[in-house]
Design an enzyme around this catalytic site. Sequence first.
Site, PDB file in Angstrom:
ATOM      1  N   LYS A  33      -1.536  -2.703  19.469  1.00  0.00           N
ATOM      2  CA  LYS A  33      -0.601  -2.326  18.396  1.00  0.00           C
ATOM      3  C   LYS A  33      -1.356  -2.169  17.077  1.00  0.00           C
ATOM      4  O   LYS A  33      -2.499  -2.625  16.946  1.00  0.00           O
ATOM      5  CB  LYS A  33       0.486  -3.396  18.280  1.00  0.00           C
ATOM      6  CG  LYS A  33      -0.037  -4.761  17.844  1.00  0.00           C
ATOM      7  CD  LYS A  33       1.005  -5.857  18.086  1.00  0.00           C
ATOM      8  CE  LYS A  33       0.475  -7.199  17.604  1.00  0.00           C
ATOM      9  NZ  LYS A  33       1.261  -8.320  18.124  1.00  0.00           N
ATOM     10  N   ARG A 128      11.991 -14.618  16.883  1.00  0.00           N
ATOM     11  CA  ARG A 128      11.536 -13.359  16.290  1.00  0.00           C
ATOM     12  C   ARG A 128      12.144 -12.198  17.072  1.00  0.00           C
ATOM     13  O   ARG A 128      12.909 -11.423  16.539  1.00  0.00           O
ATOM     14  CB  ARG A 128      10.004 -13.309  16.296  1.00  0.00           C
ATOM     15  CG  ARG A 128       9.432 -12.155  15.523  1.00  0.00           C
ATOM     16  CD  ARG A 128       7.924 -12.192  15.438  1.00  0.00           C
ATOM     17  NE  ARG A 128       7.276 -11.928  16.726  1.00  0.00           N
ATOM     18  CZ  ARG A 128       5.971 -11.663  16.855  1.00  0.00           C
ATOM     19  NH1 ARG A 128       5.188 -11.645  15.784  1.00  0.00           N
ATOM     20  NH2 ARG A 128       5.449 -11.442  18.044  1.00  0.00           N
ATOM     21  N   TYR A 242     -13.415  -6.729 -14.232  1.00  0.00           N
ATOM     22  CA  TYR A 242     -12.162  -6.942 -14.966  1.00  0.00           C
ATOM     23  C   TYR A 242     -12.021  -8.392 -15.427  1.00  0.00           C
ATOM     24  O   TYR A 242     -12.252  -9.320 -14.657  1.00  0.00           O
ATOM     25  CB  TYR A 242     -10.958  -6.601 -14.080  1.00  0.00           C
ATOM     26  CG  TYR A 242     -10.700  -5.122 -13.932  1.00  0.00           C
ATOM     27  CD1 TYR A 242     -10.398  -4.330 -15.047  1.00  0.00           C
ATOM     28  CD2 TYR A 242     -10.746  -4.511 -12.692  1.00  0.00           C
ATOM     29  CE1 TYR A 242     -10.144  -2.972 -14.919  1.00  0.00           C
ATOM     30  CE2 TYR A 242     -10.489  -3.151 -12.547  1.00  0.00           C
ATOM     31  CZ  TYR A 242     -10.196  -2.388 -13.665  1.00  0.00           C
ATOM     32  OH  TYR A 242      -9.948  -1.050 -13.529  1.00  0.00           O
ATOM     33  N   MET A 290     -10.187  -1.755  -7.277  1.00  0.00           N
ATOM     34  CA  MET A 290      -9.553  -0.934  -6.235  1.00  0.00           C
ATOM     35  C   MET A 290     -10.587  -0.282  -5.311  1.00  0.00           C
ATOM     36  O   MET A 290     -10.429  -0.279  -4.092  1.00  0.00           O
ATOM     37  CB  MET A 290      -8.673   0.139  -6.877  1.00  0.00           C
ATOM     38  CG  MET A 290      -7.826   0.889  -5.876  1.00  0.00           C
ATOM     39  SD  MET A 290      -6.833   2.178  -6.648  1.00  0.00           S
ATOM     40  CE  MET A 290      -5.684   1.218  -7.624  1.00  0.00           C
TER      41      MET A 290
END
Length: 345
Positions: A33, A128, A242, A290
């Site tokens: 999956k 679930r 940053y 990013m």
Amino acid sequence: MSTGTLTVDLNALTANWQVLAAMSRAETGAVVKADAYGLGAARVGRALARAGARTFFVAVAEEGAALRQALGPGPTIYILSGHMAGDADMLGDMDLTPILNSLDQMIRHLEALPAHPFGLQLDTGMNRLGMEPSEWSAVREVAVAQDPQLIISHLAAAEDTGDEMNRRQLALFREMTEGVDCPLSLANTGGVLLNKAYHFDVTRPGIGLYGGRPFADARPVVSLDIPVIQCRDVAPGEVVGYNGTWMAQRPSRIATISAGYADGLLRALSGRASVWADEVRCPLAGRVSMDLIGVDITDAAGDPKTVSLLGPDQTVDDLADAAGTIGYEILTSLGARYNRRYLGG
Ligand SMILES: *Cc1c(COP(=O)(O)O)cnc(C)c1O
């Protein structure tokens, strides 16, 4: 080359499948999956099929359709989400076997595709997917008369050998399937490793194939190499990235590498992980951006052309630990920008 290279060792992958298969007398399936946990379901699926896998599990019908195109006719492809509204044509045309999770899904399936094979999922405590004991006792006779191909349940804590929940789920699965003449399946990777009582007829390993915990003896499957864009000298007291969260304590050399959180290198790794320049560990310097990450290469032999982020020195689980997550999330987060290279298979 401006983006990183993600190398998937298909020989290691099939070796992992074979080791898990050798632990069990059950048929060993393969869970592919989410694009085979981010590594490419077509290539992974074909390699496993060549190694002998005949039963595959994916999450949704669209994944199953793509896998069927890659594998061709023959292997069984189970759809874990079951028979969802609107999926009947795809299930029928692509020969996909839904694992029905509820009475609603069973009715939908028998109405839309009456002669089409299906499996069933029982809920043994995870809450679930799957039918609860009360629902199951109401439909069990009718469901079994329709000849399900497989009845499964899923373990919530199989990677934790000491968790009481494993034995409770095993006992309930046995109770719910007692006297049912149909192949059964309970074990994910952790379940295969627990013990034979969990294996039943078909096992469903996922993460272990891809080299992740809890399969401690797994061969690593993934490596990730990132090119360096630029290197610079930084004086003591200067900051990097940053918000200036990293400050040079010594005359330092900083490399900026071409990958970031948009490529699945989670921002939570900032200040907590390293890359390798040949054999030298180079800590991340400052915040992960990013598309860029700063790396302290002061101790490296020279300016590297590329650095290794995943490989023999740092596994998927090492990176997961650094980010406070699990290997599954690291793998499935790996972005679309990498060049993908497949070895063997
Ligand atoms: C994802 C999944 C698996 C595989 O689990 P791993 O822990 O990756 O081995 C097996 N069964 C079901 C129902 C799943 O959702």
